[in-house]
Write a protein that holds these residues in place. Structure first.
Motif, PDB file in Angstrom:
ATOM      1  N   ARG A  38       0.972  -1.058   0.035  1.00  0.00           N
ATOM      2  CA  ARG A  38       0.065  -0.099  -0.095  1.00  0.00           C
ATOM      3  C   ARG A  38       1.030   1.404  -0.019  1.00  0.00           C
ATOM      4  NH1 ARG A  38      -2.680  -0.465   6.077  1.00  0.00           N
ATOM      5  NH2 ARG A  38      -0.789   0.235   7.398  1.00  0.00           N
ATOM      6  N   VAL A  92      -3.763   3.526  -1.321  1.00  0.00           N
ATOM      7  CA  VAL A  92      -3.945   2.647  -2.535  1.00  0.00           C
ATOM      8  C   VAL A  92      -3.235   1.161  -2.316  1.00  0.00           C
ATOM      9  CG1 VAL A  92      -3.677   2.334  -5.139  1.00  0.00           C
ATOM     10  CG2 VAL A  92      -4.012   4.743  -4.096  1.00  0.00           C
ATOM     11  N   GLY A 115      -3.978  -1.162  -8.400  1.00  0.00           N
ATOM     12  CA  GLY A 115      -4.188  -0.592  -7.368  1.00  0.00           C
ATOM     13  C   GLY A 115      -5.452  -0.085  -7.069  1.00  0.00           C
ATOM     14  N   THR A 116      -5.914  -0.482  -5.972  1.00  0.00           N
ATOM     15  CA  THR A 116      -7.280  -0.174  -5.574  1.00  0.00           C
ATOM     16  C   THR A 116      -7.455   0.606  -4.328  1.00  0.00           C
ATOM     17  OG1 THR A 116      -9.663  -1.107  -5.137  1.00  0.00           O
ATOM     18  CG2 THR A 116      -7.549  -2.162  -4.205  1.00  0.00           C
ATOM     19  N   GLN A 117      -7.994   1.768  -4.313  1.00  0.00           N
ATOM     20  CA  GLN A 117      -8.232   2.577  -3.289  1.00  0.00           C
ATOM     21  C   GLN A 117      -9.113   2.231  -2.282  1.00  0.00           C
ATOM     22  OE1 GLN A 117      -6.741   6.197  -3.138  1.00  0.00           O
ATOM     23  NE2 GLN A 117      -7.293   5.861  -0.716  1.00  0.00           N
TER      24      GLN A 117
END
Length: 122
Positions: A38, A92, A115-117
């Motif tokens: 992250r 992220v 990537g994912t928030q």
């Protein structure tokens, strides 16, 4: 031609939970290690958790006892169950995989998801 496809993430309240998923697809011989990193604004990218093909898991101290990593070998998928989330977990999250692409060449190549928030509100 390896792709890491992520799902999950989103907005959650302080103390809530989220579950991230990541699946490796394409042509390869073995997905040896899968994990999650992250990165928050102004911070360096850090390891959150990773798991080997033998199910050995490693966690950052900040998430021990709250996050659980697991994987489905047959599905080439890694999961990150995140419980008791705090605003400090906002970042992220990137899926990571170390993959041996061909049987005859014992060499791992590192791949990253898009990537994912994850946002945790106070």
């Amino acid at each position: 031609q390896v792709q890491l496809v992520e799902s999950g993430g989103g907005l959650v309240q302080d103390g809530g939970s989220l579950r991230l998923s990541c699946t490796a697809s394409g042509s390869f011989f073995s997905v040896n290690v899968m994990g999650w990193y992250r990165q928050a604004p102004g911070n360096q990218r850090e390891l959150v958790a990773e798991i080997t093909k033998g199910a050995t898991a490693n966690y950052a101290d900040s998430v021990k006892g709250r996050f659980t990593i697991s994987r489905d070998i047959a599905k080439n998928t890694v999961y990150l169950q995140m419980n008791r989330l705090t605003p400090g977990d906002t970042a992220v999250y990137y899926c990571n995989a170390k993959i041996q692409t061909v049987r005859t060449w014992k060499f791992n190549t590192t791949y990253w998801g898009q990537g994912t928030q994850v946002t945790v509100s106070s």
